[in-house]
Design a protein around this motif. Sequence first.
Motif, PDB file in Angstrom:
ATOM      1  N   LEU A   1       0.824  -1.210   0.000  1.00  0.00           N
ATOM      2  CA  LEU A   1       0.000   0.000   0.000  1.00  0.00           C
ATOM      3  C   LEU A   1       0.855   1.256   0.000  1.00  0.00           C
ATOM      4  N   GLY A   2       2.068   1.158   0.539  1.00  0.00           N
ATOM      5  CA  GLY A   2       2.955   2.313   0.576  1.00  0.00           C
ATOM      6  C   GLY A   2       3.634   2.599  -0.746  1.00  0.00           C
ATOM      7  N   GLY A   3       3.433   1.746  -1.748  1.00  0.00           N
ATOM      8  CA  GLY A   3       3.988   1.997  -3.068  1.00  0.00           C
ATOM      9  C   GLY A   3       5.341   1.383  -3.297  1.00  0.00           C
ATOM     10  N   SER A   4       5.701   0.361  -2.534  1.00  0.00           N
ATOM     11  CA  SER A   4       6.983  -0.304  -2.753  1.00  0.00           C
ATOM     12  C   SER A   4       7.024  -0.938  -4.136  1.00  0.00           C
ATOM     13  N   SER A   5       8.194  -0.860  -4.740  1.00  0.00           N
ATOM     14  CA  SER A   5       8.388  -1.459  -6.065  1.00  0.00           C
ATOM     15  C   SER A   5       9.882  -1.662  -6.270  1.00  0.00           C
ATOM     16  N   PRO A   6      10.261  -2.431  -7.282  1.00  0.00           N
ATOM     17  CA  PRO A   6      11.696  -2.631  -7.531  1.00  0.00           C
ATOM     18  C   PRO A   6      12.445  -1.324  -7.750  1.00  0.00           C
ATOM     19  N   THR A   7      11.768  -0.319  -8.290  1.00  0.00           N
ATOM     20  CA  THR A   7      12.440   0.955  -8.533  1.00  0.00           C
ATOM     21  C   THR A   7      12.361   1.888  -7.331  1.00  0.00           C
ATOM     22  N   ALA A   8      11.228   1.876  -6.630  1.00  0.00           N
ATOM     23  CA  ALA A   8      11.068   2.783  -5.492  1.00  0.00           C
ATOM     24  C   ALA A   8      11.714   2.249  -4.229  1.00  0.00           C
ATOM     25  N   GLY A   9      11.981   0.927  -4.170  1.00  0.00           N
ATOM     26  CA  GLY A   9      12.548   0.346  -2.967  1.00  0.00           C
ATOM     27  C   GLY A   9      11.474   0.047  -1.949  1.00  0.00           C
ATOM     28  N   ALA A  10      11.915  -0.485  -0.817  1.00  0.00           N
ATOM     29  CA  ALA A  10      10.990  -0.878   0.246  1.00  0.00           C
ATOM     30  C   ALA A  10      10.519   0.361   0.990  1.00  0.00           C
ATOM     31  N   ARG A  11       9.254   0.690   0.808  1.00  0.00           N
ATOM     32  CA  ARG A  11       8.652   1.845   1.454  1.00  0.00           C
ATOM     33  C   ARG A  11       7.729   1.395   2.581  1.00  0.00           C
ATOM     34  N   GLY A  12       7.568   2.269   3.556  1.00  0.00           N
ATOM     35  CA  GLY A  12       6.579   2.045   4.582  1.00  0.00           C
ATOM     36  C   GLY A  12       5.279   2.730   4.209  1.00  0.00           C
ATOM     37  N   LEU A  13       4.203   2.300   4.818  1.00  0.00           N
ATOM     38  CA  LEU A  13       2.920   2.954   4.576  1.00  0.00           C
ATOM     39  C   LEU A  13       2.828   4.256   5.362  1.00  0.00           C
ATOM     40  N   ILE A  14       3.247   4.245   6.606  1.00  0.00           N
ATOM     41  CA  ILE A  14       3.151   5.416   7.475  1.00  0.00           C
ATOM     42  C   ILE A  14       4.527   5.957   7.837  1.00  0.00           C
ATOM     43  N   VAL A  15       5.471   5.065   8.094  1.00  0.00           N
ATOM     44  CA  VAL A  15       6.808   5.468   8.521  1.00  0.00           C
ATOM     45  C   VAL A  15       7.829   5.012   7.492  1.00  0.00           C
ATOM     46  N   GLN A  16       8.663   5.925   7.012  1.00  0.00           N
ATOM     47  CA  GLN A  16       9.761   5.564   6.122  1.00  0.00           C
ATOM     48  C   GLN A  16      11.000   5.255   6.966  1.00  0.00           C
ATOM     49  N   PRO A  17      11.697   4.171   6.653  1.00  0.00           N
ATOM     50  CA  PRO A  17      12.820   3.746   7.489  1.00  0.00           C
ATOM     51  C   PRO A  17      14.031   4.664   7.360  1.00  0.00           C
ATOM     52  N   THR A  18      14.788   4.764   8.447  1.00  0.00           N
ATOM     53  CA  THR A  18      16.096   5.414   8.391  1.00  0.00           C
ATOM     54  C   THR A  18      17.102   4.405   7.855  1.00  0.00           C
ATOM     55  N   ALA A  19      18.243   4.890   7.409  1.00  0.00           N
ATOM     56  CA  ALA A  19      19.254   4.015   6.813  1.00  0.00           C
ATOM     57  C   ALA A  19      19.671   2.949   7.814  1.00  0.00           C
ATOM     58  N   GLY A  20      19.475   1.681   7.433  1.00  0.00           N
ATOM     59  CA  GLY A  20      19.827   0.582   8.306  1.00  0.00           C
ATOM     60  C   GLY A  20      18.986   0.497   9.564  1.00  0.00           C
ATOM     61  N   GLY A  21      17.917   1.286   9.622  1.00  0.00           N
ATOM     62  CA  GLY A  21      17.105   1.320  10.829  1.00  0.00           C
ATOM     63  C   GLY A  21      17.794   1.981  12.003  1.00  0.00           C
ATOM     64  N   LEU A  22      18.910   2.672  11.734  1.00  0.00           N
ATOM     65  CA  LEU A  22      19.703   3.274  12.803  1.00  0.00           C
ATOM     66  C   LEU A  22      19.234   4.687  13.135  1.00  0.00           C
ATOM     67  N   ALA A  23      19.541   5.111  14.330  1.00  0.00           N
ATOM     68  CA  ALA A  23      19.129   6.435  14.793  1.00  0.00           C
ATOM     69  C   ALA A  23      20.041   7.517  14.239  1.00  0.00           C
TER      70      ALA A  23
END
Length: 791
Positions: free
Chosen positions: A490-512
């Motif tokens: 639902l967040g629009g993930s695709s091979p070109t857009a990458g793994a997207r979140g629906l509400i929260v977009q991840p930080t690089a490596g999930g790191l702070a």
Amino acid sequence: MRAFRTTLLMTAVSGLALSAGLAHAADFAPAAAGPADGPLDGQVEQVIVTAQKREQKTLDVPIALTAYSGAMLEKLGIQEFEELGQFVPGFDVQNQSPNNPGFVMRGITSDSGEATNEPRVSVYQDGVSVSKSRGSYTELFDLERVEVAKGPQSTLYGRGALIGAVNIIQAKARQGQDWNAKLEAGDNGYWMGEGMINMPLTDSLAVRLSGRVKQRDGYVKNLLGGEDFNSTDTKAVRLAINYAPGDRFKLDVIYNYETDNPSGTSFKSLTYLPTNPTTGAVIGDLGRNSGAALSTVAGFENDQKLGLNRRLWSLTGLASYKLSDSLTLNSISAYRYFTGEEVFDPDGFSLPLFTFAEDAQGKSASQEFRLNYDAGGRISAFGGVSYFWEDGSQRVPLLINEKVGALFLTGKLPFPNGLPLPTIVAVTPAALPANHLEESTNFGKTKSYDLFGDVTYHATDKLELAAGVRYTYDDKESGYAASINGPSVLGGSSPTAGARGLIVQPTAGGLAQYRGFTDSGATYRLVARYAATQNINIYGSVSTGRRPKVISAGAPSVPNGAVNFREVAAEEVTSYEVGAKGALLDNRLTLEGAVYRYDYSNFQTSIRNPSNPSQIISANAGEAKSTGFEGQATFQATPEASVFATYGYSHARFGSGLFEGNRFRLSPDHSLSIGASLSKTALGGRFTFVPTYTWQSAQFFDNNNDIPALQTTTGVIKDTVQNERQKAFGLANLRASYQPDGGTVKYEAFVTNLFDQDYIKDAGNTGDAFGIATFIAGEPRFFGVSVSIRR
């Protein structure tokens, strides 16, 4: 301004003769002496308070201050902050759960759970700031007194007292052996046990141990079976040690430990009916206070059930040493820790659209050194330095069933009945994940240094002038991290857009990612008190408060992007207040009144991110103003009969910006309480009846006042009905007790919400971001009995 000042003074003076408000002096007795049923000499006694860092009678303190002795709290049946707020003019407390309270002072709300935010109204325990709301809601038991100081109190209390301070003075160990115990039981599976024992070990060393255990079944039925919602499950214990080897040195050490494990909060949708998620059968109605069909998802947060698991403890050291007859050195040392994880179903209906959790943690340490000077002359003063350190975090996991979400967000999930889960699975693409997890965490670290001083000058026998100033320097850091367990379709993930979140977009490596900053500022107070007579005081004050600058952190705009850090300027307030206090009719009648005005700049508020409405961010709402009046009085008609009442008026409005003209959230314009204490000697003992009634006018639960044009939602469902408000309502309580003459045992019966008034505690909540506001029911009628013994 001239007209305003004249009106201010006239209203304060007339309030002395006309206000009906509960004297914060009522029925004072030391906490260990047991509940007082009324002063037998027919006078209203006063609580001795330390709001100005020295012992004073309440009528001599030039502050709008409400103070209750531990005996008065017990007489009214007050066991927690939500109940206390009903009897303090200008103060209100919302309790969604012990982990999510809202403290409201003169229309201004302090309830943010973000680790990066600062409070406006702070709770103190023996002068120690409990700055984070998630660790501030504690049980009120075995207390000397409670002091609620309204208005900017930064110069006296320090951080977190932008618009007021609530100071809990706990009972200390002392010489003399005594103990007490109490057992209560009632409907809804309610029972409560508490006790205290105080004993000296030597002539200079004493210990005191007290505790409370309280449980009640939930009062909102769980229509899906299992534990009902909004239960009570609290355990609290306190150990106090006093060491006083002589007249010059005294040390009190206090250790507190508390756990809270209530069932889930009853977020109730008025959009979707409660249904059986498997069959789709309707099992409830759309009533705000009726049963709810809520659940969590297997495996979410290690299978923690709906509800709260909170633990907190603190260690405090209070020391004083008399350097001379006029100079005393005081030290306050403290360490606090809390952790609380709450799992809740924020969409308010049975389908697993969203399942949320909040995992808040915090630890803090503080040290204050203060010198007090009082030689009995015209000048008294105090000054000192303090250090405060805090490290906190708030982790928010969100589990999304994208099969349900696909229909809901496109408006294809019919309401009010919804659809059974098997049907949803059959009509949605197999690629949609049923357990898509998105998680965000905000971090806040603070090192703060304060320098403060306050001088009182007795210009004449009748005129007293005071001035205080506090300078604060903060070294702070804000951080943010986010991650997802896989791509959101639902967040629009695709091979070109990458793994997207629906509400929260991840930080690089999930790191702070972090951003450090500094902030500093000064606050002051100027006060004049005039003793018109021996028992009547008139005062006026100008004071300022300051809420430090905030760096708000939000999710990246794109996956693995930079965190969106937003600077929110320091919030500042200037307060003007005039008041009068007096004891009349040979001290049988006390009257107090105060009028005030606040001017705010850079008012910090929480709004939904315009680019991501499901995310809450801090924002500058511009200017805000508040004017109001508070009155309180007690009349001791006879030694066995007293009446009391409070009234508060608060006209708090936004003056500019997005919410211009709106009311502040959780801020009724009018509130009052009335009651009586009536005793009669008969049948070999003393009967006492304490009826009370509290009332408040209508209030909103969001600064947007549920105005459709100000609603920002995700998905096609729009909230077009202005129903997220509570209309005016009142609650009646009654307590009746009997104590045999010369006996140590007391028997009591009580009922709260006598007429079973329906009301709500909150509305909107997380569901409001998606156009499906949820509602939290208030407590229905409860009744019970108790027996207590005191030696």
